[in-house]
Design a protein around this motif. Structure first.
Motif, short mmCIF file in Angstrom:
data_model
loop_
_atom_site.label_atom_id
_atom_site.label_comp_id
_atom_site.label_asym_id
_atom_site.label_seq_id
_atom_site.Cartn_x
_atom_site.Cartn_y
_atom_site.Cartn_z
N LYS A 1 11.45 1.15 -27.18
CA LYS A 1 10.31 -0.24 -25.87
C LYS A 1 12.25 -0.82 -25.50
CE LYS A 1 7.47 -3.76 -24.96
NZ LYS A 1 6.30 -4.41 -25.29
N ASN A 2 13.03 -0.50 -25.56
CA ASN A 2 14.01 -1.71 -24.93
C ASN A 2 14.94 -0.52 -24.66
OD1 ASN A 2 13.03 -3.61 -25.29
ND2 ASN A 2 13.91 -4.47 -27.48
N ARG A 3 14.73 0.79 -24.41
CA ARG A 3 15.74 1.91 -23.92
C ARG A 3 15.46 2.30 -22.93
NH1 ARG A 3 16.18 5.52 -29.88
NH2 ARG A 3 16.92 4.21 -31.39
N CYS A 4 16.73 2.05 -22.10
CA CYS A 4 16.25 2.94 -20.56
C CYS A 4 16.79 4.19 -20.08
CB CYS A 4 17.58 1.83 -19.98
SG CYS A 4 16.96 0.18 -20.31
N ASP A 5 17.41 4.62 -21.48
CA ASP A 5 17.89 6.28 -20.53
C ASP A 5 15.99 6.77 -20.62
OD1 ASP A 5 18.43 5.63 -23.53
OD2 ASP A 5 17.41 7.53 -23.38
N ALA A 6 16.73 8.18 -19.88
CA ALA A 6 15.64 8.77 -19.55
C ALA A 6 14.80 9.79 -20.61
CB ALA A 6 15.88 10.20 -18.26
N ASP A 7 15.85 10.18 -21.35
CA ASP A 7 14.92 10.70 -22.47
C ASP A 7 14.21 9.93 -23.06
OD1 ASP A 7 14.72 13.09 -24.82
OD2 ASP A 7 15.91 11.85 -25.55
N SER A 8 14.89 9.05 -24.41
CA SER A 8 14.43 7.47 -24.45
C SER A 8 12.54 7.27 -23.94
CB SER A 8 14.62 5.84 -24.95
OG SER A 8 15.99 6.77 -25.59
N ILE A 9 12.55 7.23 -22.48
CA ILE A 9 11.82 6.71 -21.97
C ILE A 9 10.37 8.09 -22.10
CG2 ILE A 9 10.89 6.18 -19.39
CD1 ILE A 9 13.49 4.55 -18.45
N GLN A 10 10.79 8.99 -22.22
CA GLN A 10 9.90 10.28 -22.11
C GLN A 10 8.99 9.79 -22.90
OE1 GLN A 10 11.68 13.76 -20.91
NE2 GLN A 10 9.43 15.16 -20.81
N ARG A 11 9.87 9.84 -24.10
CA ARG A 11 10.07 10.05 -25.70
C ARG A 11 8.72 8.44 -25.58
NH1 ARG A 11 13.54 9.60 -29.66
NH2 ARG A 11 12.65 10.00 -31.27
N TYR A 12 9.34 7.31 -25.21
CA TYR A 12 8.56 6.36 -25.27
C TYR A 12 6.77 6.51 -24.86
CZ TYR A 12 6.61 1.21 -24.49
OH TYR A 12 6.09 0.85 -24.50
N LYS A 13 6.73 7.37 -23.36
CA LYS A 13 5.82 7.61 -22.92
C LYS A 13 4.68 8.46 -23.63
CE LYS A 13 7.07 6.07 -17.91
NZ LYS A 13 6.83 6.84 -16.54
N ALA A 14 5.57 9.41 -24.34
CA ALA A 14 4.82 10.19 -25.03
C ALA A 14 3.98 9.87 -26.74
CB ALA A 14 5.43 11.73 -25.17
N ILE A 15 5.02 9.04 -26.91
CA ILE A 15 4.18 8.59 -28.17
C ILE A 15 3.47 7.56 -27.89
CG2 ILE A 15 5.15 6.95 -30.14
CD1 ILE A 15 6.08 9.75 -29.92
N GLU A 16 3.25 6.86 -26.91
CA GLU A 16 2.67 5.29 -26.83
C GLU A 16 1.25 6.26 -25.95
OE1 GLU A 16 2.76 1.34 -23.74
OE2 GLU A 16 2.94 3.79 -22.34
N ASN A 17 1.11 7.76 -25.88
CA ASN A 17 -0.09 7.98 -25.41
C ASN A 17 -0.64 8.22 -26.48
OD1 ASN A 17 0.12 7.77 -22.70
ND2 ASN A 17 0.96 9.61 -22.18
N LYS A 18 -0.11 8.91 -27.44
CA LYS A 18 -0.17 9.76 -28.54
C LYS A 18 -0.94 8.47 -29.31
CE LYS A 18 2.42 14.16 -29.07
NZ LYS A 18 3.35 14.05 -30.01
N PHE A 19 -0.48 7.12 -29.43
CA PHE A 19 -0.98 6.21 -30.17
C PHE A 19 -2.46 5.39 -29.53
CE2 PHE A 19 -0.22 2.65 -32.92
CZ PHE A 19 -0.89 0.90 -31.81
N MET A 20 -2.34 6.09 -28.40
CA MET A 20 -3.25 5.44 -27.70
C MET A 20 -4.64 6.36 -29.00
SD MET A 20 -3.14 2.29 -27.32
CE MET A 20 -4.36 1.96 -25.92
#
Length: 284
Positions: free
Chosen positions: A217-236
């Motif tokens: 959540k608190n990472r700002c690099d492009a790879d972490s942001i992309q992974r964050y969105k993907a995991i969030e979608n799977k979580f929901m």
């Protein structure tokens, strides 16, 4: 008549209108099972009642007589057209009362025969019954008579089954029925259910994805942001699948999926299971 084991049942009498079995199951007293078919011609109906009366000795032991009697005990068992005449009702009632038999309540559709379905002349009648002696009821205290209400004939089958006690836990094996393949939506249903409920116990999956989301959540690099969105979608998506899973089991279908009522559905399903169990009966 079918039996799993030949030694459990023996034929002791039969005619064009009945077959009588003496049954013996380990650990239980012997009892009689009579399959019966009443005369379809009203003017010959008395022959049916005389045949039942000839079973006098059977009535002294545990006895179940079931089948299509081609008659009703009451005009409440009929819907449509003219009522049964009193002489037909009373002659049937008399033979049942004579043996002090109990008419098992029918669960499901209250009628077992119909004619003219969907027309103005539609007739429905309960011709199928299961009558049992008090001695039989003492052997099978937890019994149910049901009507599946579907048949390729104008007659519906009736089923007498000995229901299990609430604390009898039985594991049923899943068996795929080839007839399901003929359903037009079979493939689609299997695919959607497989995707939705491949992992019924989704708590572990939710926990892992929640931990990953917290780390990213608190990472700002492009790879972490992309992974964050993907995991969030799977979580929901997993949350939504979990909600649907419990919604199906709660049978509270008047609530719409999407309201995130998983806890409510889980509680309702658990309460429904408890309500379906009879723990004790108080005499009062």
């Amino acid at each position: 008549m079918l039996s799993y084991h030949q030694e459990e049942a023996s034929i002791i009498g039969f005619s064009a209108n009945h077959i009588d079995l003496l049954t013996k199951v380990d650990g239980m007293d012997q009892w009689h099972l009579t399959g019966f078919y009443g005369e379809p011609n009203r003017l010959e109906r008395q022959k049916s009642w005389d045949l039942i009366r000839s079973f006098g000795a059977i009535s002294l032991v545990s006895w179940c007589i079931l089948g299509d009697f081609n008659n009703v005990l009451s005009n409440d068992d009929k819907r449509g057209e003219i009522l049964y005449p009193n002489w037909l009702l009373e002659s049937f009632q008399q033979v049942i009362f004579y043996f002090e038999l109990v008419d098992l309540d029918l669960k499901g559709c209250p009628f077992t025969w119909e004619r003219g379905n969907g027309t103005k002349n539609w007739i429905e009648v309960r011709l199928g019954h299961a009558f049992v002696s008090l001695a039989w009821l003492s052997l099978f205290q937890e019994v149910q008579l049901s009507n599946p209400a579907y048949s390729s004939s104008d007659h519906c089958p009736i089923l007498v089954e000995h229901t299990r006690r609430p604390f009898d836990h039985v594991t049923h094996s899943f068996r795929f029925e080839n007839a399901w393949l003929r359903g037009p939506l079979c493939g689609q249903i299997i695919s959607s259910v497989w995707d939705a409920f491949a992992d019924k116990n989704s708590n572990g999956k939710l926990k892992k994805r929640k931990e990953t989301i917290s780390k990213l959540k608190n990472r700002c690099d492009a790879d972490s942001i992309q992974r964050y969105k993907a995991i969030e979608n799977k979580f929901m998506e997993t949350l939504y699948q979990k909600e649907i899973f419990w919604r199906q089991r709660s049978k509270q279908l008047w609530l719409k999926a999407g309201d995130l009522n998983s806890k409510y559905f889980h509680a309702t399903a658990s309460a429904r299971k408890q309500q379906n169990n009879i723990k004790k009966i108080a005499k009062g």
